[in-house]
Design an enzyme around this catalytic site. Structure first.
Site, PDB file in Angstrom:
ATOM      1  N   LYS A  11     -32.308  -4.907  12.366  1.00 11.05           N
ATOM      2  CA  LYS A  11     -33.591  -4.357  12.837  1.00 11.05           C
ATOM      3  C   LYS A  11     -33.736  -2.923  12.372  1.00 11.05           C
ATOM      4  O   LYS A  11     -32.748  -2.226  12.077  1.00 11.05           O
ATOM      5  CB  LYS A  11     -33.719  -4.414  14.362  1.00 11.05           C
ATOM      6  CG  LYS A  11     -32.679  -3.617  15.176  1.00 11.05           C
ATOM      7  CD  LYS A  11     -32.965  -2.137  15.341  1.00 11.05           C
ATOM      8  CE  LYS A  11     -31.888  -1.415  16.137  1.00 11.05           C
ATOM      9  NZ  LYS A  11     -31.823   0.017  15.927  1.00 11.05           N
ATOM     10  N   ALA A 101     -28.209  -2.363  14.258  1.00  5.83           N
ATOM     11  CA  ALA A 101     -27.935  -3.351  15.316  1.00  5.83           C
ATOM     12  C   ALA A 101     -27.311  -4.647  14.808  1.00  5.83           C
ATOM     13  O   ALA A 101     -27.571  -5.717  15.360  1.00  5.83           O
ATOM     14  CB  ALA A 101     -29.211  -3.639  16.122  1.00  5.83           C
ATOM     15  N   ASP A 137     -29.734  -3.688  22.559  1.00 12.07           N
ATOM     16  CA  ASP A 137     -30.482  -4.168  21.384  1.00 12.07           C
ATOM     17  C   ASP A 137     -30.414  -5.680  21.190  1.00 12.07           C
ATOM     18  O   ASP A 137     -30.999  -6.205  20.245  1.00 12.07           O
ATOM     19  CB  ASP A 137     -29.923  -3.511  20.105  1.00 12.07           C
ATOM     20  CG  ASP A 137     -30.427  -2.096  19.912  1.00 12.07           C
ATOM     21  OD1 ASP A 137     -31.468  -1.749  20.495  1.00 12.07           O
ATOM     22  OD2 ASP A 137     -29.772  -1.342  19.165  1.00 12.07           O
TER      23      ASP A 137
HETATM   24  O1  C5P Z   1     -26.526  -0.842  25.159  1.00 10.14           O
HETATM   25  P1  C5P Z   1     -25.528  -0.438  24.147  1.00 10.14           P
HETATM   26  O2  C5P Z   1     -24.164  -0.962  24.464  1.00 10.14           O
HETATM   27  O3  C5P Z   1     -25.938  -0.705  22.751  1.00 10.14           O
HETATM   28  O4  C5P Z   1     -25.436   1.131  24.261  1.00 10.14           O
HETATM   29  C1  C5P Z   1     -24.361   1.872  23.768  1.00 10.14           C
HETATM   30  C2  C5P Z   1     -24.403   3.248  24.413  1.00 10.14           C
HETATM   31  O5  C5P Z   1     -25.540   3.997  23.943  1.00 10.14           O
HETATM   32  C3  C5P Z   1     -24.565   3.214  25.910  1.00 10.14           C
HETATM   33  O6  C5P Z   1     -23.318   3.113  26.551  1.00 10.14           O
HETATM   34  C4  C5P Z   1     -25.233   4.546  26.199  1.00 10.14           C
HETATM   35  O7  C5P Z   1     -24.282   5.582  26.195  1.00 10.14           O
HETATM   36  C5  C5P Z   1     -26.122   4.747  24.993  1.00 10.14           C
HETATM   37  N1  C5P Z   1     -27.499   4.269  25.235  1.00 10.14           N
HETATM   38  C6  C5P Z   1     -28.342   5.033  26.023  1.00 10.14           C
HETATM   39  N2  C5P Z   1     -29.616   4.594  26.281  1.00 10.14           N
HETATM   40  C7  C5P Z   1     -30.063   3.456  25.733  1.00 10.14           C
HETATM   41  C8  C5P Z   1     -29.235   2.666  24.913  1.00 10.14           C
HETATM   42  C9  C5P Z   1     -27.950   3.113  24.683  1.00 10.14           C
HETATM   43  O8  C5P Z   1     -27.958   6.109  26.531  1.00 10.14           O
HETATM   44  N3  C5P Z   1     -31.310   3.076  25.971  1.00 10.14           N
END
Ligand code: C5P
Length: 285
Positions: A11, A101, A137
């Site tokens: 993406k 992603a 994501d």
């Molecule tokens: O959701 P994901 O595991 O991809 O996110 C990785 C890290 O990125 C999260 O632990 C967080 O620290 C940060 N993040 C965030 N806000 C989001 C998505 C991700 O702070 N909307």
């Protein structure tokens, strides 16, 4: 059926607005996702061994629970008390930790694939719930939609109606950036900010490339550039070479350029040194 092959696309974020930091530590986003033609290929094979196994030649793809595709399979296997195991073979084309992603897309492909392979009968709503347990994501990739609005922490998806097919040059520096690290360094401004999503959406619907290019934006850009100020040159080089607009994708470091056509994209691709970057010509999928 005991084997299934699926595409697992990457993406881009055409807009990424960060609204605020939430009490749970995540950031509240408004983002426009685009599904692109750069894709991994995943083959799932149900096995009698009773184990989940990741097979991938790429050295940086984790083979255990740190791999979201492994985690997706483990969640389903446990919840549905599945006796069989699964071999997850990943042909990796999407650069790792690049703001594209790839890992999240692989996890979504495994959720969709195992739902069929193990005949779990999961409804779209249940799949979305698994997706949000895996990462912010993942949910986007469950929808069969080229463009979508993502809200919440990115996992609340509203497919967008836009018949536009965009062409891009995607420049991926040979450097990894980790989402958590990039978000942690973000200093949010308290001033009222522009609603970049609503500025972009009409141009996406009408396919007005020039206006669309002007509306590309990413609130994480100051953090990405503070980590690597030299990446500003990548944007400049693309613009100087005739890209209509440029922007970082997600938490970086990938830079996406919006261009007129496939031909235009291919001519821009030649301008980059492959020692420092990988360059892809991609379109909306
Ligand atoms: O959701 P994901 O595991 O991809 O996110 C990785 C890290 O990125 C999260 O632990 C967080 O620290 C940060 N993040 C965030 N806000 C989001 C998505 C991700 O702070 N909307």
């Amino acid at each position: 059926m005991d084997r299934l092959t699926v595409l697992s696309p990457a993406k881009l974020n055409l807009v990424l607005d960060v609204l605020k930091k939430r009490p749970d530590g995540f950031h509240e986003l408004r983002t426009v996702f685009e599904r692109i033609s750069l894709a991994d290929r995943i083959t799932l094979t149900s096995t009698a061994r009773g184990k989940i196994r990741i097979q991938c030649a790429h050295p940086q793809v984790p083979k255990g629970l740190r791999n979201l595709a492994f985690k997706a399979a483990a969640l389903l296997r446990e919840d549905f008390r599945i006796k069989e195991g699964v071999d997850i073979n990943i042909i990796k084309n999407i650069p790792v930790a690049a703001g594209l992603a790839g890992g999240s897309s692989n996890a979504a492909a495994v959720l969709l694939g195992l739902n069929r392979l193990w005949a779990l009968g999961l409804e779209p709503k249940q799949l979305v719930s698994y997706a949000s347990r895996l990462g912010s994501d993942v949910a986007f990739f469950l929808y069969d939609s080229s463009f979508a609005l993502g809200t919440g922490r990115g996992e609340v998806i509203q497919p967008l109606n836009a018949a536009t097919k965009l062409w891009h040059v995607l420049v991926v520096p040979r450097v990894k950036m980790y989402t958590a690290d990039v978000f942690a360094r973000l200093k949010l401004k308290l001033t009222n900010k522009k609603d970049n999503v609503n500025i972009l959406l009409p141009f996406l619907r009408t396919g007005n490339l020039k206006r669309l290019a002007g509306a590309l934006s990413n609130d994480l850009e100051p953090v990405i550039l503070s980590l690597r100020p030299d990446f500003f040159c990548l944007k400049k080089k693309l613009l100087d070479a005739g890209a209509i607009g440029v922007c970082f994708s997600g938490s970086g470091p990938s830079v996406l350029a919006l261009v007129q056509s496939e031909k235009h994209a291919k001519s821009l691709r030649e301008k980059f040194d492959r020692r420092y970057t990988r360059v892809f010509v991609v379109s909306t999928l």
